[in-house]
Scaffold this active site. Structure first.
Site, short mmCIF file in Angstrom:
data_model
loop_
_atom_site.label_atom_id
_atom_site.label_comp_id
_atom_site.label_asym_id
_atom_site.label_seq_id
_atom_site.Cartn_x
_atom_site.Cartn_y
_atom_site.Cartn_z
N ASP A 165 0.84 -1.21 0.00
CA ASP A 165 0.00 0.00 0.00
C ASP A 165 0.87 1.25 0.00
O ASP A 165 2.05 1.19 0.31
CB ASP A 165 -0.97 0.00 1.20
CG ASP A 165 -0.28 -0.11 2.55
OD1 ASP A 165 0.95 -0.22 2.60
OD2 ASP A 165 -0.99 -0.09 3.58
N ASN A 207 -7.83 0.04 14.01
CA ASN A 207 -9.25 -0.20 13.70
C ASN A 207 -9.44 -1.50 12.92
O ASN A 207 -10.51 -1.75 12.35
CB ASN A 207 -9.83 0.98 12.90
CG ASN A 207 -9.15 1.15 11.54
OD1 ASN A 207 -8.21 0.43 11.23
ND2 ASN A 207 -9.62 2.10 10.75
N HIS A 215 -7.75 -2.39 10.19
CA HIS A 215 -7.48 -2.34 8.74
C HIS A 215 -6.26 -3.17 8.38
O HIS A 215 -5.35 -3.37 9.19
CB HIS A 215 -7.39 -0.90 8.21
CG HIS A 215 -6.14 -0.15 8.51
ND1 HIS A 215 -6.12 1.22 8.67
CD2 HIS A 215 -4.85 -0.53 8.67
CE1 HIS A 215 -4.89 1.62 8.90
NE2 HIS A 215 -4.10 0.59 8.91
N GLU A 218 -10.00 -0.26 4.85
CA GLU A 218 -10.58 0.25 6.08
C GLU A 218 -11.92 -0.44 6.36
O GLU A 218 -12.49 -1.09 5.47
CB GLU A 218 -10.83 1.77 5.93
CG GLU A 218 -9.57 2.59 5.70
CD GLU A 218 -8.75 2.83 6.98
OE1 GLU A 218 -8.92 2.09 7.96
OE2 GLU A 218 -7.93 3.76 6.97
C1 GLP Z 1 -0.75 1.58 8.26
C2 GLP Z 1 -0.64 0.88 6.91
C3 GLP Z 1 -0.45 -0.60 7.04
C4 GLP Z 1 0.21 -0.92 8.35
C5 GLP Z 1 -0.70 -0.52 9.48
C6 GLP Z 1 -0.01 -0.50 10.82
O1 GLP Z 1 -1.51 2.72 8.24
N1 GLP Z 1 -1.77 1.09 6.06
O2 GLP Z 1 0.25 -1.09 5.94
O3 GLP Z 1 0.45 -2.28 8.44
O4 GLP Z 1 -1.32 0.72 9.24
O5 GLP Z 1 0.85 0.58 10.92
P1 GLP Z 1 1.80 0.78 12.19
O6 GLP Z 1 2.73 -0.37 12.19
O7 GLP Z 1 2.51 2.07 11.93
O8 GLP Z 1 0.93 0.80 13.39
#
Ligand code: GLP
Length: 237
Positions: A70, A138, A140, A145
């Site tokens: 992503d 949340n 995701h 989402e």
């Molecule tokens: C982000 C990304 C994901 C990631 C997740 C956790 O916003 N969309 O690819 O795995 O949310 O992020 P973090 O490790 O910074 O909590």
């Protein structure tokens, strides 16, 4: 019933090393399929583990093609992209290099086309072998989402309030993400979550209803999915 295999470690670093080892195993098991990389803060110690392991085994990834999960479409063009992050903290540090990185251009003027191009690029390069994944507070996965469709494909998405807040993004920011369909198409999914902030999402994913309210729960039917947690992230299980 969840088919997900759960591994719980005492510290975030041990969880990162655990998922890193299984990611490398998956790369070998499914070669020459693609190795899917995720971004986010949780991934930094995972990258660190991969870099350290590769140092003692130079050339480990020299024939491997990585693919991006992503990407944000920044409102400010100077904002660091996920692809740059992956490159800076992982790919550029591999002593023996890697074959290719199928990345997403978040600065394109045609994000819908870019999402289609990325999907097609993954397919023409053999599809995903192992996919490394994190999870949002949340629930995701990637930027799928709550409310996303179980058969969604790579596309442009708006972000949930909680994601904007947690990542410190401007309110109008969009993202390109592989859909649930492409993530499910991976031969193996290896997910990591650390810290108490992720504990409710993890409990919902494993024990809640299988529903798009918690996108990660949509991955539960996958027959080869492994989850790596520290004690804090596992506390509600
Ligand atoms: C982000 C990304 C994901 C990631 C997740 C956790 O916003 N969309 O690819 O795995 O949310 O992020 P973090 O490790 O910074 O909590």
């Amino acid at each position: 019933m969840s088919e997900v295999t759960i591994h719980i470690y005492d510290t975030p670093h041990l969880a990162a090393a655990g998922v890193g080892d299984v990611f490398m195993e998956g790369i070998a098991d499914f070669y020459p399929k693609l190795a899917g990389l995720a971004a986010g803060k949780t991934m930094h110690p995972v990258y660190e583990h991969l870099v350290r392991t590769e140092k003692h085994s130079s050339g480990l990834f020299s024939q491997i093609t990585f693919a991006q999960l992503d990407e944000v479409i920044p409102s400010d063009k100077d904002e660091v992209s996920f692809a740059e992050d992956i490159n800076k903290y992982l790919l550029s540090r591999l002593s023996g290099g890697y074959k290719a990185f199928l990345d997403i251009d978040g600065r394109t003027s045609q994000p819908d086309l870019e999402a289609k191009r990325h999907r097609a690029n993954l397919l023409t390069n053999g599809g995903l072998g192992v996919q490394l994944l994190g999870i949002g507070v949340n629930g995701h996965v990637g930027f799928n989402e709550p409310g996303c469709h179980p058969e969604s494909e790579c596309r442009v998405r708006a972000l949930a309030e909680s994601t904007l807040e947690r990542n410190g993004y401007e309110p109008d920011i969009l993202a390109i993400t592989l859909g649930i369909a492409e993530i499910m198409s991976a031969q193996r999914i290896v997910m990591v979550a650390t810290g108490a902030a992720k504990s409710s999402a993890i409990a919902e994913m494993i024990n809640g209803p299988q529903s798009s309210n918690c996108p990660a729960s949509l991955l539960r039917p996958h027959t080869d999915m492994k989850l790596f947690l520290d004690r804090a992230a596992a506390k509600n299980l």
